[in-house]
Scaffold this motif. Structure first.
Motif, mmCIF file in Angstrom:
data_model
loop_
_atom_site.group_PDB
_atom_site.id
_atom_site.type_symbol
_atom_site.label_atom_id
_atom_site.label_comp_id
_atom_site.label_asym_id
_atom_site.label_seq_id
_atom_site.Cartn_x
_atom_site.Cartn_y
_atom_site.Cartn_z
ATOM 1 N N UNK A 1 22.167 -12.886 16.838
ATOM 2 C CA UNK A 1 20.996 -13.145 16.069
ATOM 3 C C UNK A 1 19.610 -13.078 16.356
ATOM 4 N N UNK A 2 19.239 -13.226 17.540
ATOM 5 C CA UNK A 2 17.813 -12.714 17.897
ATOM 6 C C UNK A 2 17.598 -11.381 17.547
ATOM 7 N N UNK A 3 18.458 -10.520 17.968
ATOM 8 C CA UNK A 3 18.163 -8.995 17.859
ATOM 9 C C UNK A 3 18.259 -8.734 16.438
ATOM 10 N N UNK A 4 19.115 -9.195 15.647
ATOM 11 C CA UNK A 4 18.942 -8.936 14.140
ATOM 12 C C UNK A 4 17.758 -9.666 13.599
ATOM 13 N N UNK A 5 17.131 -10.697 13.910
ATOM 14 C CA UNK A 5 15.871 -11.306 13.330
ATOM 15 C C UNK A 5 14.898 -10.314 13.785
ATOM 16 N N UNK A 6 14.862 -9.947 15.119
ATOM 17 C CA UNK A 6 13.765 -9.089 15.735
ATOM 18 C C UNK A 6 13.867 -7.703 14.758
ATOM 19 N N UNK A 7 14.912 -7.209 14.464
ATOM 20 C CA UNK A 7 14.784 -5.836 13.795
ATOM 21 C C UNK A 7 14.468 -6.026 12.492
ATOM 22 N N UNK A 8 14.803 -7.064 11.584
ATOM 23 C CA UNK A 8 14.344 -7.259 10.498
ATOM 24 C C UNK A 8 12.975 -7.667 10.096
ATOM 25 N N UNK A 9 12.473 -8.269 11.237
ATOM 26 C CA UNK A 9 11.089 -8.686 11.270
ATOM 27 C C UNK A 9 10.135 -7.444 11.645
ATOM 28 N N UNK A 10 10.591 -6.720 12.378
ATOM 29 C CA UNK A 10 10.098 -5.395 13.079
ATOM 30 C C UNK A 10 10.031 -4.408 11.951
#
Length: 95
Positions: free
Chosen positions: A35-44
């Motif tokens: 979840x954190x990985x996905x959130x980071x990638x989307x925000x990046x």
């Protein structure tokens, strides 16, 4: 400071960059959390898109404003095409 070199980086983008960096720290602290990985990638990706759009708008505005000033036009062109290349390292000896 980052704004001196890159005038297209707005305070809003700086705020998003700081948030992105916090997400990256969270991602690094918990590498297994998808979840954190996905959130980071989307925000990046969102931050990168914002930077790209802001940079494009900055250059369009710059060239519109200096349409009648050939010196400023060429200065802008040279800034776009030059990448501030550093001189190559001179190797004196290889062991």
């Amino acid at each position: 400071m980052i704004l001196d070199n890159k005038p297209w980086i707005t305070p809003d983008i700086l705020r998003k960059i700081k948030h992105r960096n916090k997400l990256f720290a969270s991602k690094k602290a918990e590498p297994e959390n998808d979840y954190i990985k996905s959130a980071y990638n989307r925000f990046r990706n969102s931050v990168n898109r914002d930077i790209k759009n802001s940079k494009q708008k900055y250059h369009i505005t710059y060239f519109e404003n200096c349409q009648n000033n050939i010196k400023k036009t060429w200065k802008g062109i040279n800034e776009l095409i030059s990448s501030n290349k550093k001189s190559p390292l001179h190797v004196n000896q290889i062991k």
